[in-house]
Design a protein around this motif. Structure first.
Motif, PDB file in Angstrom:
ATOM      1  N   ASN A  14      -1.101  15.851 -13.194  1.00 55.15           N
ATOM      2  CA  ASN A  14      -2.473  15.514 -12.878  1.00 55.15           C
ATOM      3  C   ASN A  14      -2.745  14.592 -11.714  1.00 55.15           C
ATOM      4  N   GLY A  15      -3.884  14.964 -11.188  1.00 50.99           N
ATOM      5  CA  GLY A  15      -4.324  14.262  -9.803  1.00 50.99           C
ATOM      6  C   GLY A  15      -5.290  13.018 -10.243  1.00 50.99           C
ATOM      7  N   LYS A  16      -5.302  12.753 -11.697  1.00 47.39           N
ATOM      8  CA  LYS A  16      -6.277  11.644 -11.965  1.00 47.39           C
ATOM      9  C   LYS A  16      -5.264  10.799 -12.388  1.00 47.39           C
ATOM     10  N   ILE A  17      -4.652   9.936 -11.709  1.00 49.58           N
ATOM     11  CA  ILE A  17      -3.854   8.699 -11.900  1.00 49.58           C
ATOM     12  C   ILE A  17      -4.223   7.488 -11.253  1.00 49.58           C
ATOM     13  N   VAL A  18      -4.184   6.228 -12.047  1.00 51.71           N
ATOM     14  CA  VAL A  18      -4.376   5.038 -11.418  1.00 51.71           C
ATOM     15  C   VAL A  18      -3.319   4.069 -11.693  1.00 51.71           C
ATOM     16  N   THR A  19      -3.324   3.087 -10.713  1.00 57.21           N
ATOM     17  CA  THR A  19      -2.342   1.773 -10.911  1.00 57.21           C
ATOM     18  C   THR A  19      -3.030   0.929 -11.919  1.00 57.21           C
ATOM     19  N   LYS A  20      -2.273   0.766 -12.973  1.00 55.19           N
ATOM     20  CA  LYS A  20      -2.820  -0.289 -13.864  1.00 55.19           C
ATOM     21  C   LYS A  20      -2.112  -1.759 -13.486  1.00 55.19           C
ATOM     22  N   TYR A  21      -0.801  -1.571 -13.321  1.00 56.14           N
ATOM     23  CA  TYR A  21       0.002  -3.103 -13.073  1.00 56.14           C
ATOM     24  C   TYR A  21       1.140  -2.808 -12.227  1.00 56.14           C
ATOM     25  N   VAL A  76      10.253  -3.931  -6.762  1.00 56.03           N
ATOM     26  CA  VAL A  76       9.261  -4.121  -7.923  1.00 56.03           C
ATOM     27  C   VAL A  76       9.732  -3.709  -9.057  1.00 56.03           C
ATOM     28  N   ASP A  77      10.008  -4.425 -10.137  1.00 56.12           N
ATOM     29  CA  ASP A  77      10.654  -3.995 -11.469  1.00 56.12           C
ATOM     30  C   ASP A  77       9.720  -3.108 -12.263  1.00 56.12           C
ATOM     31  N   ASN A  78       8.406  -3.428 -12.289  1.00 55.64           N
ATOM     32  CA  ASN A  78       7.411  -2.394 -13.134  1.00 55.64           C
ATOM     33  C   ASN A  78       6.203  -2.048 -12.524  1.00 55.64           C
ATOM     34  N   ILE A  79       5.960  -0.846 -12.386  1.00 61.45           N
ATOM     35  CA  ILE A  79       4.576  -0.406 -11.926  1.00 61.45           C
ATOM     36  C   ILE A  79       4.289   0.676 -12.985  1.00 61.45           C
ATOM     37  N   ILE A  80       2.947   0.443 -13.628  1.00 59.23           N
ATOM     38  CA  ILE A  80       2.486   1.179 -14.634  1.00 59.23           C
ATOM     39  C   ILE A  80       1.107   1.898 -13.917  1.00 59.23           C
ATOM     40  N   MET A  81       1.417   3.342 -14.179  1.00 62.85           N
ATOM     41  CA  MET A  81       0.477   4.250 -13.694  1.00 62.85           C
ATOM     42  C   MET A  81       0.068   4.877 -14.990  1.00 62.85           C
ATOM     43  N   ALA A 120       0.983  -1.160   0.012  1.00 60.63           N
ATOM     44  CA  ALA A 120      -0.108   0.083  -0.088  1.00 60.63           C
ATOM     45  C   ALA A 120       0.866   1.534   0.144  1.00 60.63           C
ATOM     46  N   TRP A 121       1.938   1.422   0.684  1.00 63.55           N
ATOM     47  CA  TRP A 121       2.808   2.376   0.931  1.00 63.55           C
ATOM     48  C   TRP A 121       3.486   2.614  -0.459  1.00 63.55           C
ATOM     49  N   ILE A 122       4.065   1.345  -1.288  1.00 65.19           N
ATOM     50  CA  ILE A 122       4.490   1.441  -2.459  1.00 65.19           C
ATOM     51  C   ILE A 122       3.663   2.083  -3.550  1.00 65.19           C
ATOM     52  N   ASP A 123       2.213   1.683  -3.376  1.00 69.57           N
ATOM     53  CA  ASP A 123       1.544   2.175  -4.268  1.00 69.57           C
ATOM     54  C   ASP A 123       1.127   3.762  -4.173  1.00 69.57           C
ATOM     55  N   GLU A 124       1.133   4.165  -2.997  1.00 70.21           N
ATOM     56  CA  GLU A 124       0.741   5.664  -2.794  1.00 70.21           C
ATOM     57  C   GLU A 124       2.033   6.375  -3.361  1.00 70.21           C
ATOM     58  N   GLU A 125       3.239   5.884  -2.896  1.00 67.42           N
ATOM     59  CA  GLU A 125       4.268   6.552  -3.359  1.00 67.42           C
ATOM     60  C   GLU A 125       4.342   6.705  -5.136  1.00 67.42           C
ATOM     61  N   ALA A 126       4.047   5.689  -5.602  1.00 68.72           N
ATOM     62  CA  ALA A 126       4.167   5.702  -7.077  1.00 68.72           C
ATOM     63  C   ALA A 126       2.811   6.640  -7.725  1.00 68.72           C
ATOM     64  N   ALA A 127       1.884   6.490  -6.927  1.00 66.34           N
ATOM     65  CA  ALA A 127       0.938   7.637  -7.255  1.00 66.34           C
ATOM     66  C   ALA A 127       1.200   9.082  -7.138  1.00 66.34           C
ATOM     67  N   LEU A 128       1.784   9.229  -6.127  1.00 68.11           N
ATOM     68  CA  LEU A 128       2.165  10.512  -5.682  1.00 68.11           C
ATOM     69  C   LEU A 128       3.293  10.836  -6.748  1.00 68.11           C
ATOM     70  N   SER A 187       0.894   6.546 -20.406  1.00 70.18           N
ATOM     71  CA  SER A 187       1.414   5.953 -18.930  1.00 70.18           C
ATOM     72  C   SER A 187       2.660   6.436 -18.450  1.00 70.18           C
ATOM     73  N   LEU A 188       3.069   5.889 -17.412  1.00 73.82           N
ATOM     74  CA  LEU A 188       4.300   6.039 -16.709  1.00 73.82           C
ATOM     75  C   LEU A 188       4.831   4.652 -16.282  1.00 73.82           C
ATOM     76  N   THR A 189       6.020   4.208 -16.632  1.00 78.51           N
ATOM     77  CA  THR A 189       6.300   3.125 -15.884  1.00 78.51           C
ATOM     78  C   THR A 189       7.452   3.177 -14.831  1.00 78.51           C
ATOM     79  N   LEU A 190       7.308   2.751 -13.728  1.00 76.59           N
ATOM     80  CA  LEU A 190       8.338   3.278 -12.840  1.00 76.59           C
ATOM     81  C   LEU A 190       8.760   1.614 -12.132  1.00 76.59           C
ATOM     82  N   ASN A 191      10.045   1.773 -11.610  1.00 81.64           N
ATOM     83  CA  ASN A 191      10.514   0.524 -10.594  1.00 81.64           C
ATOM     84  C   ASN A 191      10.848   1.099  -9.264  1.00 81.64           C
ATOM     85  N   CYS A 192      10.745   0.084  -8.282  1.00 74.90           N
ATOM     86  CA  CYS A 192      10.662   0.553  -6.898  1.00 74.90           C
ATOM     87  C   CYS A 192      11.721  -0.245  -6.070  1.00 74.90           C
ATOM     88  N   GLU A 193      12.546   0.392  -5.144  1.00 71.19           N
ATOM     89  CA  GLU A 193      13.081  -0.308  -4.187  1.00 71.19           C
ATOM     90  C   GLU A 193      12.754   0.369  -2.744  1.00 71.19           C
TER      91      GLU A 193
END
Length: 134
Positions: A43-50, A98-103, A27-35, A79-85
């Motif tokens: 744009n404040g209208k962003i969703v997590t796709k993957y 997490v190698d790929n987070i698609i927003m 949940a923390w990772i998803d929130e950070e990716a969204a922010l 979209s914007l593809t991110l990775n996370c550590e």
């Protein structure tokens, strides 16, 4: 990778093993990716796709300070593809990757819409361009 957010692991964040609950961390990772995406795409209208495979590598304990790092892998049309550590702040031991987070960028109609971005932008540079920050 830039580490933007720190979290303190508190008693309410723990699982039955006494370590950080994976669902809380996700949940923390998803929130950070969204922010991060909201700021990048302006744009404040962003969703997590993957979210790709999540690799838990070590545990975090109560009282640990963790930090969440995000970096851009790719700018798509909508979209914007991110990775996370996520790592322990004190010893820099990796907790999860997490190698790929698609927003996905949404328009007023709630549908994916082109964002027009092609590179990382920093808020300080946007403000400087407006003459509001030096």
């Amino acid at each position: 990778m830039r580490f933007h957010t720190r979290k303190l692991v508190k008693p309410g964040d723990l699982n039955s093993n006494g370590t950080l609950f994976g669902g809380r961390l996700l949940a923390w990772i998803d929130e950070e990716a969204a922010l991060y995406s909201i700021v990048q795409l302006e744009n404040g209208k962003i969703v997590t796709k993957y979210m790709s495979e999540i690799n838990f590598m070590s545990a975090a304990l109560q009282g640990d300070v963790i930090e969440i790092g995000i970096e851009v892998v790719k700018f798509g049309k909508t979209s914007l593809t991110l990775n996370c550590e996520v790592r322990n702040k004190m010893n820099h031991e990796t907790i999860v990757t997490v190698d790929n987070i698609i927003m996905v960028n949404l328009g007023e109609n709630g549908k994916p819409t082109p964002h027009g971005k092609t590179k990382i932008e920093f808020v300080k540079d946007r403000l400087a361009a407006l003459g509001e920050f030096d």
